[in-house]
Design an enzyme around this catalytic site. Structure first.
Site, short mmCIF file in Angstrom:
data_model
loop_
_atom_site.label_atom_id
_atom_site.label_comp_id
_atom_site.label_asym_id
_atom_site.label_seq_id
_atom_site.Cartn_x
_atom_site.Cartn_y
_atom_site.Cartn_z
CB VAL A 11 -0.92 0.03 1.24
CG1 VAL A 11 -1.87 -1.15 1.24
CG2 VAL A 11 -0.10 0.03 2.52
CB SER A 12 0.65 4.51 -1.48
OG SER A 12 -0.70 4.91 -1.47
CB THR A 13 1.94 7.24 2.89
OG1 THR A 13 2.20 8.01 1.71
CG2 THR A 13 3.22 6.57 3.34
#
Length: 201
Positions: A11-13
């Site tokens: 996932v990304s932030t």
């Protein structure tokens, strides 16, 4: 099925679906009869991705402690088409499957897997050719503007910044040649970075 499986999420932030990925994969594992050995998560910060969790999953696969890796989609596992193809080949040699949540199983030593490998190899070559064209075009444009290319006298290569990425790629089993191509540096630079790290260890 009774397969031992690792759940892998990336996932990304800014991605709010992290827990949803894990929840959905856990339910998918339950429906498929997989025994979950562990849940692993990597987080992307902008354009940089920490792949330590993926490396741990690969080590589990190499140690034959898992039979499958569960992902929501194949793009969550591979950094690029070339990386995807290389890791799928390695996993296939250890008899470890990559299973996407849509039910597709990626195993390169099957007829379906061989076809997919051929397609991935073609896409990877296309990407390399496209990148090469872009690089050549960029260099030509820079020369036309009178820009001096290459390291100038007295300059030192900025390899220190690349050291963590080189060592991480090396730890995941990548060759010096692959690392050099992936990071856009020479094989000799990769060798120097590894040598300096060993001397400082």
């Amino acid at each position: 099925m009774g397969h031992r499986a690792a759940i892998y999420a990336r996932v990304s932030t800014t991605d709010q679906s992290c827990e949803r990925q894990i929840t959905e994969l856990t339910a998918f594992a339950d429906r498929g009869g997989f025994k979950i050995i562990g849940i692993f998560k990597d987080i992307t910060f902008g354009t940089k991705t920490n792949r330590l969790a993926r490396n741990r999953v690969i080590k589990l696969a190499q140690a034959r402690k898992i039979d499958a890796i569960l992902v929501t989609e194949l793009s969550r596992w591979g950094r690029s088409t070339q990386d995807l193809l290389e890791t799928l080949n390695r996993l296939s040699g250890w008899k470890v499957l990559v299973v996407a949540m849509n039910g597709m199983t990626f195993e390169l030593n099957t007829p379906h897997g061989c076809m997919m490998a051929t397609i991935l190899a073609g896409i990877a070559q296309f990407e390399r050719d496209l990148l090469s064209e872009h690089v050549k075009s960029g260099l030509a444009a820079a020369r036309a503007r009178g820009k001096k290319l290459g390291r100038q006298p007295g300059q030192r290569p900025k390899s220190n910044k690349l050291t963590p990425r080189v060592l991480e790629a090396l730890e995941s089993g990548k060759s010096y040649r692959w690392i050099a191509r992936d990071l856009g540096i020479s094989k000799n630079t990769v060798t120097d970075i590894v040598k300096r790290n060993r001397e400082n260890s």
